[in-house]
Design an enzyme around this catalytic site. Structure first.
Site, mmCIF file in Angstrom:
data_model
loop_
_atom_site.group_PDB
_atom_site.id
_atom_site.type_symbol
_atom_site.label_atom_id
_atom_site.label_comp_id
_atom_site.label_asym_id
_atom_site.label_seq_id
_atom_site.Cartn_x
_atom_site.Cartn_y
_atom_site.Cartn_z
ATOM 1 N N LYS A 62 -29.989 -11.012 -18.085
ATOM 2 C CA LYS A 62 -30.013 -11.917 -16.944
ATOM 3 C C LYS A 62 -30.442 -11.167 -15.683
ATOM 4 C CE LYS A 62 -27.078 -15.386 -14.643
ATOM 5 N NZ LYS A 62 -25.732 -16.014 -14.614
ATOM 6 N N SER A 143 -25.572 -20.889 -14.757
ATOM 7 C CA SER A 143 -26.724 -20.225 -14.169
ATOM 8 C C SER A 143 -27.490 -19.346 -15.151
ATOM 9 C CB SER A 143 -26.259 -19.355 -13.003
ATOM 10 O OG SER A 143 -25.361 -18.338 -13.446
ATOM 11 N N SER A 167 -21.080 -20.449 -16.632
ATOM 12 C CA SER A 167 -22.518 -20.188 -16.611
ATOM 13 C C SER A 167 -23.088 -19.684 -17.924
ATOM 14 C CB SER A 167 -22.850 -19.184 -15.496
ATOM 15 O OG SER A 167 -22.539 -19.716 -14.235
#
Length: 519
Positions: A62, A143, A167
Protein backbone atom coordinates in the site's frame (compact mmCIF):
# COMPACT_ATOMS: atom_id res chain seq x y z
CA UNK A 1 31.31 -31.52 -6.85
CA UNK A 2 28.65 -30.90 -4.19
CA UNK A 3 29.21 -27.13 -4.25
CA UNK A 4 28.94 -27.10 -8.05
CA UNK A 5 25.61 -28.99 -7.90
CA UNK A 6 24.23 -26.57 -5.31
CA UNK A 7 25.31 -23.62 -7.43
CA UNK A 8 23.65 -25.12 -10.51
CA UNK A 9 20.38 -25.75 -8.66
CA UNK A 10 20.47 -22.22 -7.27
CA UNK A 11 20.93 -20.80 -10.75
CA UNK A 12 17.99 -22.84 -12.08
CA UNK A 13 15.79 -21.73 -9.20
CA UNK A 14 16.76 -18.09 -9.77
CA UNK A 15 15.92 -18.32 -13.49
CA UNK A 16 12.51 -19.79 -12.63
CA UNK A 17 11.83 -17.01 -10.17
CA UNK A 18 12.81 -14.37 -12.71
CA UNK A 19 10.56 -15.97 -15.30
CA UNK A 20 7.65 -16.03 -12.84
CA UNK A 21 8.36 -12.42 -11.83
CA UNK A 22 8.23 -11.30 -15.45
CA UNK A 23 4.92 -13.12 -15.92
CA UNK A 24 3.37 -11.29 -12.97
CA UNK A 25 4.62 -7.96 -14.31
CA UNK A 26 3.23 -8.82 -17.74
CA UNK A 27 -0.16 -9.34 -16.09
CA UNK A 28 0.18 -5.92 -14.47
CA UNK A 29 0.97 -4.31 -17.82
CA UNK A 30 -2.14 -5.87 -19.36
CA UNK A 31 -4.65 -5.33 -16.54
CA UNK A 32 -3.57 -2.33 -14.51
CA UNK A 33 -4.36 0.40 -17.09
CA UNK A 34 -8.09 -0.37 -16.80
CA UNK A 35 -8.09 -1.00 -13.03
CA UNK A 36 -5.55 1.52 -11.69
CA UNK A 37 -4.73 -0.68 -8.70
CA UNK A 38 -0.96 -0.18 -8.75
CA UNK A 39 0.64 3.26 -8.97
CA UNK A 40 4.22 1.99 -9.33
CA UNK A 41 5.73 -1.30 -10.50
CA UNK A 42 9.20 -2.39 -9.47
CA UNK A 43 11.66 -3.86 -11.98
CA UNK A 44 11.89 -7.64 -11.66
CA UNK A 45 15.62 -7.56 -10.93
CA UNK A 46 15.10 -5.39 -7.85
CA UNK A 47 13.42 -7.95 -5.64
CA UNK A 48 14.14 -11.52 -6.74
CA UNK A 49 15.58 -13.89 -4.14
CA UNK A 50 15.80 -17.69 -4.25
CA UNK A 51 16.10 -18.06 -0.48
CA UNK A 52 13.53 -17.77 2.28
CA UNK A 53 10.05 -19.09 3.14
CA UNK A 54 8.37 -16.53 0.84
CA UNK A 55 10.71 -17.05 -2.09
CA UNK A 56 9.02 -15.86 -5.27
CA UNK A 57 5.78 -14.73 -3.57
CA UNK A 58 4.68 -11.50 -5.23
CA UNK A 59 3.52 -8.80 -2.82
CA UNK A 60 2.04 -5.35 -3.49
CA UNK A 61 2.55 -2.69 -0.81
CA UNK A 62 0.00 0.00 0.00
CA UNK A 63 1.22 3.48 -0.90
CA UNK A 64 1.32 4.65 2.73
CA UNK A 65 3.90 2.01 3.76
CA UNK A 66 7.52 3.13 3.30
CA UNK A 67 9.61 1.24 0.75
CA UNK A 68 13.20 1.79 -0.38
CA UNK A 69 13.57 2.55 -4.07
CA UNK A 70 9.83 3.05 -4.66
CA UNK A 71 7.70 6.17 -4.16
CA UNK A 72 5.66 6.46 -0.96
CA UNK A 73 3.13 9.21 -1.62
CA UNK A 74 0.04 8.17 0.38
CA UNK A 75 -1.76 8.89 -2.92
CA UNK A 76 -1.54 12.58 -2.00
CA UNK A 77 -0.34 15.78 -3.64
CA UNK A 78 1.37 16.61 -0.36
CA UNK A 79 3.91 13.76 -0.80
CA UNK A 80 3.90 13.60 -4.60
CA UNK A 81 7.19 12.17 -5.86
CA UNK A 82 8.52 11.36 -2.37
CA UNK A 83 10.79 8.34 -1.99
CA UNK A 84 11.45 7.15 1.54
CA UNK A 85 15.09 6.96 2.75
CA UNK A 86 14.19 3.94 4.91
CA UNK A 87 11.93 0.91 4.73
CA UNK A 88 9.02 -0.16 6.92
CA UNK A 89 9.75 -3.09 9.21
CA UNK A 90 7.00 -5.22 7.63
CA UNK A 91 8.43 -4.69 4.13
CA UNK A 92 11.97 -5.40 5.32
CA UNK A 93 10.83 -8.70 6.85
CA UNK A 94 9.14 -9.66 3.59
CA UNK A 95 12.26 -8.95 1.55
CA UNK A 96 14.41 -10.96 3.97
CA UNK A 97 11.98 -13.88 3.58
CA UNK A 98 12.46 -13.80 -0.20
CA UNK A 99 9.23 -12.06 -1.24
CA UNK A 100 9.10 -10.18 -4.53
CA UNK A 101 7.86 -6.64 -3.79
CA UNK A 102 6.07 -6.11 -7.06
CA UNK A 103 4.82 -2.52 -6.66
CA UNK A 104 2.89 0.11 -4.70
CA UNK A 105 -0.90 -0.03 -4.46
CA UNK A 106 -3.33 2.85 -4.88
CA UNK A 107 -5.25 4.00 -1.79
CA UNK A 108 -7.44 6.73 -0.39
CA UNK A 109 -5.33 9.76 0.45
CA UNK A 110 -3.49 9.15 3.75
CA UNK A 111 -5.77 6.16 4.30
CA UNK A 112 -8.91 8.28 4.73
CA UNK A 113 -11.87 6.85 2.87
CA UNK A 114 -14.12 3.82 2.39
CA UNK A 115 -14.27 3.62 -1.41
CA UNK A 116 -10.79 4.37 -2.82
CA UNK A 117 -12.12 7.47 -4.56
CA UNK A 118 -9.98 10.06 -2.72
CA UNK A 119 -6.65 9.46 -4.45
CA UNK A 120 -4.28 11.74 -6.31
CA UNK A 121 -3.71 8.83 -8.69
CA UNK A 122 -7.38 8.52 -9.60
CA UNK A 123 -10.12 6.04 -8.74
CA UNK A 124 -9.40 2.31 -8.54
CA UNK A 125 -11.92 0.09 -10.36
CA UNK A 126 -13.17 -3.11 -8.75
CA UNK A 127 -11.93 -5.93 -11.03
CA UNK A 128 -14.61 -8.43 -9.98
CA UNK A 129 -16.97 -9.55 -12.73
CA UNK A 130 -20.34 -11.09 -11.73
CA UNK A 131 -21.39 -14.44 -13.25
CA UNK A 132 -24.05 -12.68 -15.33
CA UNK A 133 -21.27 -11.08 -17.37
CA UNK A 134 -22.86 -7.65 -17.03
CA UNK A 135 -20.08 -5.07 -17.17
CA UNK A 136 -20.41 -2.54 -14.37
CA UNK A 137 -17.87 -0.24 -12.76
CA UNK A 138 -17.90 -0.41 -8.97
CA UNK A 139 -15.67 0.81 -6.17
CA UNK A 140 -13.25 -1.69 -4.61
CA UNK A 141 -13.69 -0.21 -1.15
CA UNK A 142 -11.09 1.73 0.79
CA UNK A 143 -8.74 2.79 1.86
CA UNK A 144 -6.75 -0.32 0.83
CA UNK A 145 -8.75 -0.67 -2.37
CA UNK A 146 -5.68 -0.78 -4.60
CA UNK A 147 -4.23 -3.65 -2.58
CA UNK A 148 -7.49 -5.61 -2.76
CA UNK A 149 -7.99 -4.93 -6.47
CA UNK A 150 -4.43 -6.02 -7.29
CA UNK A 151 -5.02 -9.38 -5.61
CA UNK A 152 -8.50 -9.84 -7.08
CA UNK A 153 -7.24 -9.05 -10.59
CA UNK A 154 -4.41 -11.58 -10.33
CA UNK A 155 -1.63 -9.00 -10.47
CA UNK A 156 0.00 -10.29 -7.27
CA UNK A 157 -0.45 -13.16 -4.84
CA UNK A 158 -0.57 -11.10 -1.65
CA UNK A 159 -0.82 -7.43 -0.74
CA UNK A 160 -0.10 -5.43 2.39
CA UNK A 161 -2.67 -2.87 3.45
CA UNK A 162 -3.43 -0.86 6.53
CA UNK A 163 -6.65 -1.05 8.52
CA UNK A 164 -7.72 1.89 10.68
CA UNK A 165 -11.49 1.40 10.82
CA UNK A 166 -12.10 -1.33 8.25
CA UNK A 167 -9.76 -0.37 5.41
CA UNK A 168 -8.72 -3.99 4.77
CA UNK A 169 -11.93 -5.85 5.55
CA UNK A 170 -14.23 -3.60 3.50
CA UNK A 171 -12.18 -3.86 0.26
CA UNK A 172 -11.78 -7.60 0.83
CA UNK A 173 -15.57 -7.93 1.06
CA UNK A 174 -16.25 -5.78 -2.01
CA UNK A 175 -13.62 -7.50 -4.18
CA UNK A 176 -14.38 -11.09 -3.13
CA UNK A 177 -11.03 -11.87 -1.50
CA UNK A 178 -9.76 -12.47 2.05
CA UNK A 179 -8.36 -9.75 4.31
CA UNK A 180 -6.92 -9.88 7.83
CA UNK A 181 -6.71 -7.03 10.32
CA UNK A 182 -4.38 -8.48 12.96
CA UNK A 183 -4.43 -7.88 16.69
CA UNK A 184 -3.17 -4.36 17.36
CA UNK A 185 0.53 -4.42 18.15
CA UNK A 186 1.41 -7.79 16.60
CA UNK A 187 2.71 -6.27 13.34
CA UNK A 188 5.08 -3.31 13.55
CA UNK A 189 3.78 0.07 12.42
CA UNK A 190 7.30 1.47 12.05
CA UNK A 191 7.56 2.93 8.56
CA UNK A 192 3.79 3.35 8.13
CA UNK A 193 2.67 6.93 7.49
CA UNK A 194 0.40 7.60 10.45
CA UNK A 195 -3.30 8.34 10.14
CA UNK A 196 -4.52 7.41 13.64
CA UNK A 197 -1.78 5.78 15.72
CA UNK A 198 -4.01 3.97 18.19
CA UNK A 199 -6.00 2.32 15.37
CA UNK A 200 -3.60 1.74 12.46
CA UNK A 201 -2.73 -1.91 11.78
CA UNK A 202 -0.67 -3.41 8.96
CA UNK A 203 -2.65 -6.32 7.56
CA UNK A 204 -2.66 -8.82 4.70
CA UNK A 205 -4.94 -9.39 1.71
CA UNK A 206 -4.90 -12.57 -0.39
CA UNK A 207 -7.21 -15.00 -2.17
CA UNK A 208 -7.00 -17.66 0.55
CA UNK A 209 -6.37 -17.92 4.28
CA UNK A 210 -3.21 -20.09 3.89
CA UNK A 211 -1.59 -17.33 1.82
CA UNK A 212 -2.44 -14.81 4.52
CA UNK A 213 -1.06 -17.10 7.23
CA UNK A 214 2.31 -17.43 5.44
CA UNK A 215 2.79 -13.68 5.18
CA UNK A 216 1.37 -12.88 8.60
CA UNK A 217 3.72 -15.39 10.21
CA UNK A 218 6.63 -13.53 8.64
CA UNK A 219 5.70 -9.95 9.56
CA UNK A 220 4.26 -10.64 13.03
CA UNK A 221 7.34 -9.90 15.12
CA UNK A 222 8.30 -7.63 18.01
CA UNK A 223 9.93 -4.37 16.92
CA UNK A 224 11.78 -2.16 19.40
CA UNK A 225 11.30 0.84 17.08
CA UNK A 226 7.51 0.66 17.40
CA UNK A 227 6.39 1.82 20.88
CA UNK A 228 3.00 0.14 20.41
CA UNK A 229 4.48 -3.24 19.45
CA UNK A 230 3.30 -5.98 21.82
CA UNK A 231 6.23 -7.05 23.99
CA UNK A 232 7.48 -10.66 23.84
CA UNK A 233 6.08 -11.54 27.29
CA UNK A 234 2.56 -10.52 26.24
CA UNK A 235 2.87 -12.44 22.98
CA UNK A 236 4.01 -15.57 24.80
CA UNK A 237 1.22 -15.48 27.40
CA UNK A 238 -1.40 -14.94 24.75
CA UNK A 239 0.05 -17.72 22.59
CA UNK A 240 0.04 -20.13 25.53
CA UNK A 241 -3.64 -19.40 26.23
CA UNK A 242 -4.47 -19.78 22.55
CA UNK A 243 -2.67 -23.12 22.30
CA UNK A 244 -4.59 -24.40 25.33
CA UNK A 245 -7.88 -23.43 23.67
CA UNK A 246 -6.87 -24.95 20.33
CA UNK A 247 -5.80 -28.19 22.05
CA UNK A 248 -9.11 -28.41 23.87
CA UNK A 249 -10.96 -27.78 20.61
CA UNK A 250 -8.96 -30.55 18.89
CA UNK A 251 -9.92 -32.97 21.66
CA UNK A 252 -13.62 -32.04 21.35
CA UNK A 253 -13.84 -32.44 17.58
CA UNK A 254 -15.86 -35.30 16.21
CA UNK A 255 -14.82 -37.52 13.36
CA UNK A 256 -17.63 -36.21 11.17
CA UNK A 257 -18.10 -32.74 12.63
CA UNK A 258 -14.88 -30.77 12.28
CA UNK A 259 -16.17 -27.74 14.24
CA UNK A 260 -17.42 -29.68 17.25
CA UNK A 261 -16.62 -27.68 20.40
CA UNK A 262 -16.32 -24.30 18.65
CA UNK A 263 -18.54 -21.63 20.23
CA UNK A 264 -19.58 -18.94 17.74
CA UNK A 265 -21.20 -15.74 18.94
CA UNK A 266 -23.80 -13.97 16.78
CA UNK A 267 -23.85 -10.27 17.84
CA UNK A 268 -27.35 -8.89 17.39
CA UNK A 269 -26.13 -5.29 17.05
CA UNK A 270 -24.19 -6.25 13.90
CA UNK A 271 -27.39 -6.83 11.94
CA UNK A 272 -28.70 -3.23 11.67
CA UNK A 273 -31.69 -2.05 9.69
CA UNK A 274 -29.40 -0.71 6.94
CA UNK A 275 -28.14 -4.24 6.21
CA UNK A 276 -29.08 -5.57 2.76
CA UNK A 277 -31.54 -8.52 2.88
CA UNK A 278 -29.32 -10.24 0.31
CA UNK A 279 -26.38 -10.05 2.72
CA UNK A 280 -28.47 -11.35 5.64
CA UNK A 281 -29.57 -14.44 3.71
CA UNK A 282 -26.02 -15.33 2.74
CA UNK A 283 -24.64 -14.86 6.25
CA UNK A 284 -27.41 -17.10 7.61
CA UNK A 285 -26.43 -19.79 5.11
CA UNK A 286 -22.83 -19.59 6.31
CA UNK A 287 -23.93 -19.88 9.94
CA UNK A 288 -26.16 -22.87 9.15
CA UNK A 289 -23.26 -24.62 7.42
CA UNK A 290 -21.01 -24.03 10.43
CA UNK A 291 -23.71 -25.37 12.73
CA UNK A 292 -24.02 -28.48 10.56
CA UNK A 293 -20.29 -29.03 11.08
CA UNK A 294 -20.76 -29.02 14.86
CA UNK A 295 -20.25 -25.37 15.84
CA UNK A 296 -22.47 -24.03 18.64
CA UNK A 297 -24.19 -20.75 17.73
CA UNK A 298 -24.78 -18.40 20.66
CA UNK A 299 -26.67 -15.08 20.41
CA UNK A 300 -24.73 -12.32 22.19
CA UNK A 301 -25.20 -8.61 22.80
CA UNK A 302 -22.61 -5.84 22.55
CA UNK A 303 -24.68 -2.85 23.73
CA UNK A 304 -21.99 -0.21 23.14
CA UNK A 305 -21.77 -1.02 19.42
CA UNK A 306 -24.35 1.61 18.48
CA UNK A 307 -21.99 4.34 19.68
CA UNK A 308 -18.83 2.87 18.16
CA UNK A 309 -18.97 4.66 14.79
CA UNK A 310 -19.34 8.11 16.36
CA UNK A 311 -16.53 7.39 18.82
CA UNK A 312 -14.24 6.16 16.07
CA UNK A 313 -14.58 9.22 13.84
CA UNK A 314 -13.98 11.62 16.71
CA UNK A 315 -10.86 9.79 17.89
CA UNK A 316 -9.44 8.97 14.46
CA UNK A 317 -9.94 12.52 13.23
CA UNK A 318 -8.32 13.94 16.36
CA UNK A 319 -5.26 11.74 15.89
CA UNK A 320 -5.15 12.59 12.18
CA UNK A 321 -5.22 16.29 13.01
CA UNK A 322 -2.19 15.82 15.23
CA UNK A 323 -0.27 13.49 12.89
CA UNK A 324 -0.77 15.56 9.75
CA UNK A 325 0.27 18.83 11.43
CA UNK A 326 3.87 18.04 10.43
CA UNK A 327 3.03 18.56 6.75
CA UNK A 328 3.39 22.33 6.65
CA UNK A 329 5.10 22.74 3.28
CA UNK A 330 8.31 23.88 4.94
CA UNK A 331 9.72 20.85 6.78
CA UNK A 332 7.62 18.24 4.94
CA UNK A 333 5.42 18.08 1.90
CA UNK A 334 4.78 20.25 -1.13
CA UNK A 335 5.45 23.96 -0.81
CA UNK A 336 3.37 26.71 -2.42
CA UNK A 337 5.24 29.99 -2.72
CA UNK A 338 3.04 32.95 -1.63
CA UNK A 339 2.17 35.34 -4.46
CA UNK A 340 3.86 38.77 -4.50
CA UNK A 341 2.34 41.24 -2.05
CA UNK A 342 0.93 38.56 0.27
CA UNK A 343 0.59 39.40 3.95
CA UNK A 344 3.02 37.06 5.66
CA UNK A 345 2.99 38.61 9.11
CA UNK A 346 1.53 35.31 10.34
CA UNK A 347 3.33 32.09 9.46
CA UNK A 348 0.01 30.22 9.50
CA UNK A 349 -1.01 32.04 6.31
CA UNK A 350 2.04 30.58 4.61
CA UNK A 351 1.17 27.11 5.87
CA UNK A 352 -2.41 27.45 4.67
CA UNK A 353 -1.39 27.83 1.03
CA UNK A 354 0.66 24.62 1.01
CA UNK A 355 -1.81 22.59 3.06
CA UNK A 356 -4.80 23.70 0.99
CA UNK A 357 -3.11 22.44 -2.17
CA UNK A 358 -1.43 19.40 -0.66
CA UNK A 359 -4.48 17.91 1.08
CA UNK A 360 -7.64 16.74 -0.66
CA UNK A 361 -11.20 17.53 0.51
CA UNK A 362 -11.66 14.40 2.64
CA UNK A 363 -8.36 14.88 4.47
CA UNK A 364 -9.09 18.56 5.10
CA UNK A 365 -12.52 17.65 6.45
CA UNK A 366 -11.12 15.17 8.95
CA UNK A 367 -8.33 17.51 10.02
CA UNK A 368 -10.87 20.23 10.77
CA UNK A 369 -13.13 17.82 12.65
CA UNK A 370 -10.21 16.50 14.68
CA UNK A 371 -8.86 19.95 15.43
CA UNK A 372 -12.27 21.01 16.73
CA UNK A 373 -12.55 17.90 18.91
CA UNK A 374 -9.24 18.79 20.56
CA UNK A 375 -10.11 22.41 21.34
CA UNK A 376 -10.63 23.42 24.96
CA UNK A 377 -14.35 23.93 24.48
CA UNK A 378 -15.00 20.55 22.86
CA UNK A 379 -12.37 18.31 24.46
CA UNK A 380 -14.51 17.08 27.37
CA UNK A 381 -17.75 16.73 25.39
CA UNK A 382 -16.27 14.97 22.36
CA UNK A 383 -12.77 13.56 22.74
CA UNK A 384 -13.03 12.32 26.33
CA UNK A 385 -16.54 10.99 25.80
CA UNK A 386 -15.31 9.10 22.72
CA UNK A 387 -12.50 7.59 24.79
CA UNK A 388 -15.02 6.42 27.38
CA UNK A 389 -17.13 4.78 24.69
CA UNK A 390 -14.02 3.07 23.33
CA UNK A 391 -13.41 1.51 26.72
CA UNK A 392 -17.03 0.36 26.89
CA UNK A 393 -16.65 -1.31 23.50
CA UNK A 394 -13.51 -3.09 24.72
CA UNK A 395 -15.32 -4.20 27.87
CA UNK A 396 -18.16 -5.65 25.78
CA UNK A 397 -15.75 -7.82 23.80
CA UNK A 398 -13.77 -8.90 26.87
CA UNK A 399 -16.99 -9.92 28.59
CA UNK A 400 -18.11 -12.37 25.92
CA UNK A 401 -14.82 -13.93 24.77
CA UNK A 402 -13.62 -17.08 26.49
CA UNK A 403 -10.00 -15.94 26.27
CA UNK A 404 -8.50 -13.05 28.19
CA UNK A 405 -7.10 -9.89 26.61
CA UNK A 406 -3.41 -10.06 27.51
CA UNK A 407 -2.52 -6.86 25.67
CA UNK A 408 -4.25 -4.80 28.36
CA UNK A 409 -2.42 -4.03 31.59
CA UNK A 410 -2.84 -6.02 34.79
CA UNK A 411 -5.81 -5.01 36.90
CA UNK A 412 -7.75 -3.63 33.95
CA UNK A 413 -11.34 -4.38 33.09
CA UNK A 414 -10.12 -7.36 31.07
CA UNK A 415 -9.75 -9.38 34.27
CA UNK A 416 -12.57 -11.91 34.29
CA UNK A 417 -14.51 -12.70 37.44
CA UNK A 418 -17.32 -15.16 38.02
CA UNK A 419 -19.76 -12.27 38.36
CA UNK A 420 -18.80 -10.75 35.02
CA UNK A 421 -18.93 -13.95 32.99
CA UNK A 422 -21.62 -13.92 30.32
CA UNK A 423 -22.06 -16.31 27.40
CA UNK A 424 -18.44 -17.21 26.61
CA UNK A 425 -17.63 -17.58 22.91
CA UNK A 426 -14.45 -18.24 20.91
CA UNK A 427 -15.20 -16.02 17.92
CA UNK A 428 -17.88 -13.71 16.59
CA UNK A 429 -19.28 -13.92 13.08
CA UNK A 430 -21.12 -11.09 11.33
CA UNK A 431 -21.38 -9.45 7.88
CA UNK A 432 -18.31 -7.46 6.79
CA UNK A 433 -20.36 -4.73 5.09
CA UNK A 434 -23.95 -3.60 4.94
CA UNK A 435 -24.07 -4.05 1.17
CA UNK A 436 -22.10 -5.12 -1.89
CA UNK A 437 -19.67 -2.81 -3.70
CA UNK A 438 -21.31 0.55 -4.55
CA UNK A 439 -21.56 1.41 -8.29
CA UNK A 440 -19.28 4.29 -9.26
CA UNK A 441 -21.77 6.09 -11.48
CA UNK A 442 -24.57 5.90 -8.92
CA UNK A 443 -22.42 7.34 -6.13
CA UNK A 444 -21.09 10.12 -8.34
CA UNK A 445 -24.61 11.06 -9.47
CA UNK A 446 -25.82 11.22 -5.88
CA UNK A 447 -22.91 13.42 -4.89
CA UNK A 448 -23.38 15.83 -7.79
CA UNK A 449 -27.14 16.10 -7.30
CA UNK A 450 -26.93 16.50 -3.54
CA UNK A 451 -29.22 13.52 -2.94
CA UNK A 452 -26.63 11.58 -0.98
CA UNK A 453 -26.16 12.38 2.68
CA UNK A 454 -22.64 13.44 3.62
CA UNK A 455 -22.70 10.59 6.16
CA UNK A 456 -23.47 7.81 3.65
CA UNK A 457 -19.85 6.89 3.00
CA UNK A 458 -19.05 6.77 6.73
CA UNK A 459 -21.93 4.38 7.50
CA UNK A 460 -20.15 1.72 5.43
CA UNK A 461 -17.71 1.31 8.32
CA UNK A 462 -20.42 0.63 10.90
CA UNK A 463 -19.69 -3.12 11.07
CA UNK A 464 -15.89 -2.86 11.05
CA UNK A 465 -15.01 -0.07 13.51
CA UNK A 466 -15.90 -1.95 16.76
CA UNK A 467 -13.01 -4.41 16.27
CA UNK A 468 -10.73 -1.46 15.47
CA UNK A 469 -11.74 0.35 18.66
CA UNK A 470 -10.94 -2.77 20.67
CA UNK A 471 -7.73 -3.61 18.77
CA UNK A 472 -8.77 -7.24 18.21
CA UNK A 473 -8.22 -9.44 15.12
CA UNK A 474 -10.84 -9.57 12.38
CA UNK A 475 -10.80 -11.57 9.17
CA UNK A 476 -13.12 -11.01 6.20
CA UNK A 477 -13.68 -14.02 3.94
CA UNK A 478 -16.01 -14.16 0.93
CA UNK A 479 -19.17 -16.20 1.12
CA UNK A 480 -18.45 -19.38 -0.93
CA UNK A 481 -19.93 -19.24 -4.40
CA UNK A 482 -21.87 -22.47 -3.76
CA UNK A 483 -23.99 -20.65 -1.18
CA UNK A 484 -24.95 -17.95 -3.70
CA UNK A 485 -27.23 -20.32 -5.58
CA UNK A 486 -30.95 -19.57 -5.42
CA UNK A 487 -30.36 -16.30 -3.53
CA UNK A 488 -31.58 -13.21 -5.35
CA UNK A 489 -28.95 -10.49 -5.43
CA UNK A 490 -26.76 -8.44 -7.73
CA UNK A 491 -24.14 -11.17 -8.19
CA UNK A 492 -21.38 -9.25 -6.42
CA UNK A 493 -19.38 -10.80 -3.55
CA UNK A 494 -20.37 -10.63 0.10
CA UNK A 495 -17.88 -10.88 2.95
CA UNK A 496 -18.27 -12.52 6.35
CA UNK A 497 -16.15 -11.32 9.27
CA UNK A 498 -14.67 -13.58 11.94
CA UNK A 499 -13.61 -11.64 15.04
CA UNK A 500 -11.64 -12.98 18.00
CA UNK A 501 -10.00 -11.92 21.25
CA UNK A 502 -6.65 -10.14 21.14
CA UNK A 503 -3.91 -12.58 20.15
CA UNK A 504 -6.26 -15.24 18.80
CA UNK A 505 -5.36 -14.52 15.16
CA UNK A 506 -4.63 -18.19 14.44
CA UNK A 507 -8.04 -19.25 15.77
CA UNK A 508 -9.70 -16.58 13.61
CA UNK A 509 -7.84 -17.88 10.55
CA UNK A 510 -8.80 -21.49 11.29
CA UNK A 511 -12.47 -20.53 11.38
CA UNK A 512 -11.95 -18.52 8.19
CA UNK A 513 -10.57 -21.64 6.50
CA UNK A 514 -13.65 -23.56 7.61
CA UNK A 515 -15.87 -20.92 5.96
CA UNK A 516 -13.88 -21.09 2.73
CA UNK A 517 -14.22 -24.90 2.65
CA UNK A 518 -18.03 -24.88 2.98
CA UNK A 519 -19.58 -27.11 0.32
Amino acid sequence: MGARLVSRRLAITTRRLNTAANQWRQAIAEKNPSINALVYTTPASDAISSAGPLSGVTVAIKDNIATLGSPTTCSSVMLEGFTSPFEATAVKLLREAGADIIGKANCDEFGMGSLNKYSNHGITINPYQPPSGKSEKRYPGGSSGGSAAAVAAGMCQVALGTDTGGSIRLPASYCGITGLKPSYGLVSRWGVVSYADSFDCVGVLASTVPDIRRVFGTISAYDTRDPTSAIPEVRERSLEALNVRLSRWDSERGSEKSLQGLRVGIPQEFFPAELSPFVVKLVRRVLKSLKDQGATLIPVSLPSTSYALSSYYVLASAEASSNLARYDGIQYGCHVRPPPGSDLTKISRNYALSRSKGFGPEVRKRILLGTYALTAGAFDNYFLQAQRIRQLVRNDFDRIFSMRNYYLTEGSSSTKTEESLGPQVDVLIHPSAIRTAPPIEAEDEKSSSGESSSLDSYVQDVLTVPASLAGIPALSVPVPSKLLLDVEGDGWPVGVSIVGQWGSDELVMKVGEAVQKIE
